[in-house]
Design an enzyme around this catalytic site. Structure first.
Site, PDB file in Angstrom:
ATOM      1  CG  ASP A 215      -2.080  -0.950   1.107  1.00 38.31           C
ATOM      2  OD1 ASP A 215      -2.253  -1.532   0.029  1.00 38.31           O
ATOM      3  OD2 ASP A 215      -2.814  -1.125   2.108  1.00 38.31           O
TER       4      ASP A 215
ATOM      5  CE  LYS B 151      -8.186   4.079  -4.407  1.00 37.95           C
ATOM      6  NZ  LYS B 151      -9.282   4.190  -5.376  1.00 37.95           N
TER       7      LYS B 151
ATOM      8  CG  MET C  75     -10.104   5.422   4.796  1.00 39.61           C
ATOM      9  SD  MET C  75     -10.442   4.081   3.619  1.00 39.61           S
ATOM     10  CE  MET C  75     -11.660   3.122   4.527  1.00 39.61           C
TER      11      MET C  75
END
Length: 305
Positions: free
Chosen positions: A55, A77, A197
């Site tokens: 990642d 990303k 997130m």
């Protein structure tokens, strides 16, 4: 992405191989950021890997454990960055299969835990479908790492929090996820909810919870890059946090977790218990054998030994 396309073409040209010839793929959780929080098995897999598909937010300290002759491919990303698409999930699948078909030991290194908002389940389905030998190495999920680093218990009897809700703060459509917001609001002072997130959706999260009846004074804490030297945190309430974040210009691009519930105020409770004196937190050096040997020697000298 050019490497992905080249591998796609080349692995299609390979002759079918038996299951015994396929290289193993290990879905490894890298934990919340601090390399000392890696599991022993994770370290062992990294040390013998031929290929590491990692990642984007894996720390350099963790990646330094990979052998120099191993191939490292960044397949991640940054969450919420529309300009950084990273690799699509199917492309990551293709990479795992292509390298496995070459008999290589593949580590798919994922932030936190592979099965907690890490798409580990999707990758496991793909590996099973293609009869690739696999294993899953769990990691400390970010909520647990941040909880320990901030001293924010996820459950606490005196704070009337006896269950935990882990949820994502955004959907694929970059809107609020389809959660039971009414139930989340109703239980706001009876549980710890952790949003992964969720920084870019903070205003919507707070407004939606308040519209569904969550008390304005529900404690809330945000932490960025938890367990790392770059860790930063901010504390407030459900009603104050959106403005607090803007005022403090909180968020520098690292992963952010949102804690909601009574124990989000636990650090303030600890400061009160200490009489507002600095908390005496044990550090790594406190567990160093040489440090204790010197301390013992000084004690012996003081006693005339």
């Amino acid at each position: 992405r050019q490497q992905v396309m080249a591998l796609k073409r080349s692995h299609k040209e390979l002759e079918p191989v038996s299951e015994e010839e396929l290289g193993p793929v290990s879905l490894v959780g890298a934990g919340p950021g601090d390399p000392e929080l890696l599991t022993l098995r994770a370290v062992k897999r990294l040390e013998v890997a031929n290929v590491v598909l990692h990642d984007n937010l894996i720390s350099e300290e963790v990646l330094s454990l990979v052998p120099e002759n191993a191939e490292m491919i960044n397949v991640g990303k940054r969450c919420g960055d529309v300009k950084d698409r990273g690799l699509q999930q199917q492309e990551i699948h293709d990479l795992m299969l292509a390298h496995s078909r070459r008999g290589r030991r593949v580590v798919r290194l994922k932030c936190g835990d592979p099965f907690v908002f890490g798409r580990g389940g999707e990758e496991l389905e793909f590996l099973v479908k293609h009869q690739v030998p696999f294993e899953v190495v769990p990691g400390i999920t970010s909520a647990l790492g941040a909880s320990a680093s901030l001293q924010v218990p996820l459950t606490h009897r005196s704070f009337n929090t006896n269950h935990v809700h882990l949820c994502t703060g955004q959907s694929q459509a970059r809107t609020l996820p389809d959660l039971n917001w009414s139930e989340l609001a109703k239980s706001a002072m009876k549980q710890t909810a952790v949003f992964y997130m969720g920084l870019k959706s903070l205003d919507k999260i707070c407004n939606t919870l308040r519209e569904n009846g969550a008390p304005d004074d529900t404690p809330m804490a945000l932490v960025e890059s938890s367990t790392t030297p770059q860790e930063e945190s901010i504390y407030g309430t459900l009603s104050s946090m959106p403005e607090d974040v803007k005022k403090e210009k909180f968020g520098r691009g690292g992963p952010v977790l949102i804690f909601l519930g009574p124990t989000a105020a636990f650090p303030a409770h600890l400061r009160q218990l200490s009489g507002n004196r600095p908390l005496k937190r044990a550090r790594g050096k406190d567990w160093c054998e040489e440090q204790h040997a010197r301390r013992d020697a000084r004690s012996d000298d003081a006693c005339g030994a």
